[in-house]
Write an enzyme that holds these catalytic residues in place. Structure first.
Site, PDB file in Angstrom:
ATOM      1  N   ASP A  19       3.323  -2.330   7.917  1.00 41.67           N
ATOM      2  CA  ASP A  19       2.646  -1.800   6.369  1.00 41.67           C
ATOM      3  C   ASP A  19       2.350  -0.299   6.659  1.00 41.67           C
ATOM      4  OD1 ASP A  19       1.746  -2.354   3.704  1.00 41.67           O
ATOM      5  OD2 ASP A  19      -0.033  -1.514   4.660  1.00 41.67           O
ATOM      6  N   GLU A  21       0.172   2.858   4.953  1.00 41.80           N
ATOM      7  CA  GLU A  21      -0.815   3.387   4.138  1.00 41.80           C
ATOM      8  C   GLU A  21      -0.492   4.911   3.631  1.00 41.80           C
ATOM      9  OE1 GLU A  21      -2.709   1.466   2.204  1.00 41.80           O
ATOM     10  OE2 GLU A  21      -2.183  -0.208   3.450  1.00 41.80           O
ATOM     11  N   ALA A  22      -0.604   5.615   2.589  1.00 43.14           N
ATOM     12  CA  ALA A  22      -0.009   6.827   2.226  1.00 43.14           C
ATOM     13  C   ALA A  22      -1.111   7.603   1.194  1.00 43.14           C
ATOM     14  CB  ALA A  22       1.474   6.770   1.973  1.00 43.14           C
ATOM     15  N   TYR A 130       9.324   1.106  -1.074  1.00 38.82           N
ATOM     16  CA  TYR A 130       8.333   2.012  -0.556  1.00 38.82           C
ATOM     17  C   TYR A 130       8.348   2.277   0.699  1.00 38.82           C
ATOM     18  CZ  TYR A 130       3.466   4.186  -0.439  1.00 38.82           C
ATOM     19  OH  TYR A 130       2.621   5.000  -0.345  1.00 38.82           O
ATOM     20  N   HIS A 201      -5.191  -3.014   1.739  1.00 34.89           N
ATOM     21  CA  HIS A 201      -4.896  -1.781   1.759  1.00 34.89           C
ATOM     22  C   HIS A 201      -5.456  -0.846   2.951  1.00 34.89           C
ATOM     23  CE1 HIS A 201      -3.682  -2.448  -2.191  1.00 34.89           C
ATOM     24  NE2 HIS A 201      -4.846  -2.897  -2.397  1.00 34.89           N
ATOM     25  N   ASP A 206      -2.906  -5.496   5.923  1.00 32.47           N
ATOM     26  CA  ASP A 206      -1.803  -5.879   5.156  1.00 32.47           C
ATOM     27  C   ASP A 206      -0.652  -6.572   5.971  1.00 32.47           C
ATOM     28  OD1 ASP A 206      -3.289  -5.169   2.816  1.00 32.47           O
ATOM     29  OD2 ASP A 206      -1.974  -3.453   2.629  1.00 32.47           O
TER      30      ASP A 206
HETATM   31  N1  DCM Z   1      -0.911   3.293  -3.572  1.00 36.05           N
HETATM   32  C1  DCM Z   1      -1.425   4.049  -4.560  1.00 36.05           C
HETATM   33  N2  DCM Z   1      -1.786   3.546  -5.691  1.00 36.05           N
HETATM   34  C2  DCM Z   1      -1.704   2.333  -5.688  1.00 36.05           C
HETATM   35  C3  DCM Z   1      -1.043   1.425  -4.916  1.00 36.05           C
HETATM   36  C4  DCM Z   1      -0.843   2.009  -3.844  1.00 36.05           C
HETATM   37  O1  DCM Z   1      -1.365   5.244  -4.365  1.00 36.05           O
HETATM   38  N3  DCM Z   1      -2.164   1.564  -7.376  1.00 36.05           N
HETATM   39  C5  DCM Z   1      -0.423   3.834  -2.443  1.00 36.05           C
HETATM   40  C6  DCM Z   1      -1.467   3.997  -1.222  1.00 36.05           C
HETATM   41  C7  DCM Z   1      -1.430   3.003  -0.469  1.00 36.05           C
HETATM   42  C8  DCM Z   1      -0.032   2.693  -0.354  1.00 36.05           C
HETATM   43  O2  DCM Z   1       0.504   2.920  -1.740  1.00 36.05           O
HETATM   44  O3  DCM Z   1      -1.762   3.495   0.996  1.00 36.05           O
HETATM   45  C9  DCM Z   1       0.721   1.490   0.217  1.00 36.05           C
HETATM   46  O4  DCM Z   1       0.098   0.531  -0.508  1.00 36.05           O
HETATM   47  P1  DCM Z   1      -0.405  -1.021  -0.060  1.00 36.05           P
HETATM   48  O5  DCM Z   1      -1.919  -0.837   0.642  1.00 36.05           O
HETATM   49  O6  DCM Z   1      -0.226  -1.907  -0.914  1.00 36.05           O
HETATM   50  O7  DCM Z   1       0.367  -1.184   1.305  1.00 36.05           O
HETATM   51 MG    MG Z   2      -1.103  -1.645   2.659  1.00 33.98          MG
END
Ligand code: DCM
Ligand code: MG
Length: 330
Positions: A19, A21-22, A130, A201, A206
Site C-alpha cells: 500500500d 500513501e501519497a 493507483y 490510510h 491498509d
Molecule cells: N487519496 C486522496 N484523496 C482521497 C483518497 C486517497 O488524496 N479521497 C490519496 C492519498 C492517499 C492515497 O491516495 O495517501 C492512497 O489512498 P489509500 O489510503 O486508500 O491507500
Molecule cells: Mg493506504
C-alpha cells in the site's frame, strides 16, 4: 488501463501486499509518502492457523511475514484531502529528516524482493489504477528499471471478477440492503469482521487490512491471480515527471551492490521499519470514482453507524409508516 499480458508460468509462490500513501490523487501527479510491503508465502494461506480461544473461525494473521515500511519525503505539497485522511504533512517529513524517493529505496525494495521465493506477485487494492502506476512513475523518475521480474495483481479487480463468476443469489445475500455492492477495502473488511479496520490510510494499516480481507477468500484469490496476474513491467507509469537522477549524487553514501538493481500509520507515523522474522520476536491512478470508493474518503471513525444498520432503520421506519396508514384509514 490493464489490457493483455502473460500470466505467471507457474503458481505464484509469494504474495507481496503493498500500500502507498501519497500527496494526492491523479491528475495532481502525486508523490509517494509512505510505502509498506508485507511478503506472505502461499503456504501460509493454504494452511491457515486458527485461534483456540475464539468462537468464530477467523484465521489468525500469518506469522511468518517479511515486512518493509518506508517513510519517503514526497518533496511536494499534500493536497488538503490527502493531508486530512492520512494525517501526514510536509513539515513532519522535514522535521524528521526523511529522505526523498532515491536510489536507496530501490536498493531496499529489490533486496526485499530478492529474498522471496518466485514467482512473486505484488498485490494492491486498486493497484492497477493507483499504486502500480504511481510506483512506476517514481521508479522511472530515478531512471532505473527495477522489479522487471515480478508480477502484479489488483484485489479490487479480482474480488469483482470472482463475484461475477458466482451466482446472483450469492451476490444478493452479500449485498448491502438497498445499496450497490461496495468493493472499498474498509467496507470489505467490515463485511467480514463486523467492525471497521484500525489505521485506515496509513500504508501499514491498509496492508494489514488487505491481508485480512484476502484471507477470507484466499484460495479463490490465489487461483485467480495464478492466471490473471500480469508482469509489473507492463504497467504504464501514472505520469512522466521530471527525472531525479541528481538525487543519487546527493545521497549520503554510495551503492555497494549495484547488481541488485538488475533484478527484476506506523506508530510513530514517521518511523522507517525493516523487520524480518527473527527468533527474538523483533518481527513483528486509484480512480477518483464512486466505484473505487474515493467518493467516501474520510477519516474513519469506528463509532460510525454502518450503512447496513442505517438502511435497516430506514426500512423499519417505512414499514411502521405503512402499517400506521393501513391500521388508521382516513
Ligand atoms: N487519496 C486522496 N484523496 C482521497 C483518497 C486517497 O488524496 N479521497 C490519496 C492519498 C492517499 C492515497 O491516495 O495517501 C492512497 O489512498 P489509500 O489510503 O486508500 O491507500
Ligand atoms: Mg493506504
Amino acid at each position: 488501463m490493464c489490457t493483455t499480458w502473460d500470466p505467471p508460468p507457474k503458481p505464484i509462490e509469494t504474495f507481496v501486499f503493498m500500500d502507498l500513501e501519497a500527496t494526492g490523487l491523479p491528475p495532481s501527479q502525486p508523490k509517494i509518502a509512505e510505502m509498506c510491503l508485507f511478503a506472505v508465502n502461499r503456504h501460509a494461506f493454504e494452511n491457515p492457523q486458527y485461534s483456540n480461544f475464539s468462537l468464530r473461525s477467523v484465521p489468525l494473521f500469518p506469522r511468518l511475514v517479511d515486512k518493509l515500511c518506508i517513510c519517503i519525503n514526497p518533496d511536494k505539497a499534500f493536497t488538503p484531502e490527502a493531508r486530512l485522511i492520512t494525517g501526514l504533512n510536509n513539515e513532519a517529513f522535514s522535521e524528521n529528516k526523511k529522505q526523498s524517493f532515491n536510489i536507496h529505496i530501490i536498493h531496499m525494495i529489490t533486496a526485499f524482493f530478492n529474498r522471496q521465493h518466485s514467482p512473486v506477485c505484488l498485490v494492491a487494492h486498486s493497484g492497477c489504477s493507483y499504486d502500480f502506476p504511481l510506483l512506476k512513475a517514481e521508479l522511472s523518475a530515478i531512471g532505473i528499471s527495477a522489479l522487471d521480474e515480478i508480477y502484479c495483481a489488483d484485489t479490487f479487480k479480482a474480488l469483482k471478477a470472482l463475484d461475477k463468476e458466482n451466482n446472483r443469489l450469492h451476490q444478493f445475500t452479500y449485498q448491502k440492503f438497498g445499496s450497490k455492492k461496495s468493493y472499498k477495502l474498509d467496507d470489505l473488511y467490515f463485511k467480514f469482521y463486523k467492525e471497521y479496520p484500525l489505521n485506515s490510510h496509513s500504508a501499514e494499516g491498509d496492508v494489514i487490512t488487505l491481508i485480512r480481507v484476502f484471507q477470507q477468500h484466499a484460495r479463490d484469490l490465489m487461483h485467480w491471480m495464478d492466471s490473471n496476474a500480469r508482469q509489473f513491467n507492463t504497467i504504464r507509469t501514472m505520469y512522466k515527471g521530471s527525472e531525479r537522477r541528481a538525487s543519487i549524487s546527493r545521497a549520503p553514501w554510495s551503492l555497494q551492490h549495484p547488481s541488485f538493481l538488475q533484478v527484476g500509520p506506523c506508530q510513530p507515523r514517521l518511523a522507517t521499519m525493516y523487520s524480518f522474522p527473527a527468533g527474538d520476536d523483533r518481527a513483528s491512478l486509484k480512480q477518483n470514482t464512486a466505484e473505487q470508493g474515493y467518493d467516501q474518503f474520510r477519516p474513519l471513525n469506528n463509532t460510525d453507524i454502518p450503512d447496513e444498520i442505517k438502511n435497516m432503520l430506514l426500512f423499519l421506519l417505512g414499514l411502521a409508516i405503512i402499517t400506521w396508514i393501513v391500521l388508521n384509514p382516513v
